[in-house]
Design a protein around this motif. Sequence first.
Motif: not given
Length: 92
Positions: A35-42, A82-91
Amino acid sequence: MVVTQVTPRGPAAKATPTPIEQGDLIQEVDQRPVASLAAFRQATEKADLTKGILMLVRGRDGARRFAAADRAVGIFVHASEDPAAPHSGARI
């Protein structure tokens, strides 16, 4: 996690039974909620991308489905729509 880019002809585009597409929402990675970028990365750090990855995806039509890719997936996701949001993405 909103899918904002998919590598053309990459593993996500070939995921079975249904490809992952731009605009899809990734809800789980290998049965771990994201549900969050942190959870996705983990979840992606714990996944063995050489063995493949299973994702629970909600499509733009609202239907939920599982998608399996056979290696690093080739998608870029954002925590917001919003893909332009800073520091909000992961690949992955």
